[in-house]
Enzyme design. Structure first.
Site, PDB file in Angstrom:
ATOM      1  N   ASN A  88       0.555  -1.022   0.205  1.00  0.00           N
ATOM      2  CA  ASN A  88       0.046   0.020  -0.287  1.00  0.00           C
ATOM      3  C   ASN A  88       1.029   1.562   0.057  1.00  0.00           C
ATOM      4  O   ASN A  88       1.637   1.322   0.559  1.00  0.00           O
ATOM      5  CB  ASN A  88      -0.901  -0.054   0.862  1.00  0.00           C
ATOM      6  N   HIS A 101       6.979  -1.160   2.735  1.00  0.00           N
ATOM      7  CA  HIS A 101       6.766  -2.153   3.346  1.00  0.00           C
ATOM      8  C   HIS A 101       6.396  -3.823   2.253  1.00  0.00           C
ATOM      9  O   HIS A 101       5.310  -2.929   1.713  1.00  0.00           O
ATOM     10  CB  HIS A 101       6.593  -2.591   4.728  1.00  0.00           C
ATOM     11  N   HIS A 103       3.287  -6.650   2.032  1.00  0.00           N
ATOM     12  CA  HIS A 103       2.662  -7.808   2.997  1.00  0.00           C
ATOM     13  C   HIS A 103       2.935  -9.316   2.550  1.00  0.00           C
ATOM     14  O   HIS A 103       2.724  -9.289   1.358  1.00  0.00           O
ATOM     15  CB  HIS A 103       1.385  -7.506   3.088  1.00  0.00           C
TER      16      HIS A 103
END
Length: 136
Positions: A88, A101, A103
């Site tokens: 995101n 980051h 996921h």
């Protein structure tokens, strides 16, 4: 580069302990403390970038290769039925920690998760207009 008040910088450099699944010079992969499913993990670059837009190209090139390796390993070891990679950018897109980051979310047939979106029905003209806006 590191950002002093960034929690993911602190985790990536070991200042805050984590359940580390993998580590090299550029990345740390950790278990998420609020997992969507069993094995939900995060790929954290050790150098700070707020989001994908700021991520250096050489790190961006490496992150997908690492995500693939982790997904293969985690799917095999955890017996996952599928896998989501989620990344995101910006608060409106669901980013809550402003350190790039990715996921890694193992999926299981009955895990109760629904990572989908409302589908729209744009007209052919609308799609053409968007294409023109993007590519000119």
């Amino acid at each position: 580069m590191r950002k002093a008040n960034c929690i993911f910088c602190k985790i990536a450099t070991g200042e805050i302990p984590s359940r580390t699944l993998y580590e090299d010079d550029d990345f740390k992969v950790i278990l998420d403390l609020e997992p969507a499913t069993k094995g939900h993990a995060l790929i954290l670059p050790k150098s700070h970038a707020d989001n994908l837009y700021e991520l250096p190209d050489e790190i961006a090139e490496k992150v997908l290769k690492l995500a693939k390796q982790m997904a293969i390993n985690m799917t095999e070891k955890l017996g996952a039925d599928g896998f989501n990679l989620v990344q995101n950018n910006g608060t409106v897109a669901g980013q809550t920690v402003h350190h790039f980051h990715m996921h890694l979310i193992p999926r299981y047939a009955d895990d109760g998760q629904d990572i989908n979106w409302e589908k729209s029905q744009p007209s052919s003209e609308d799609l053409d207009a968007v294409k023109e806006q993007i590519v000119g």
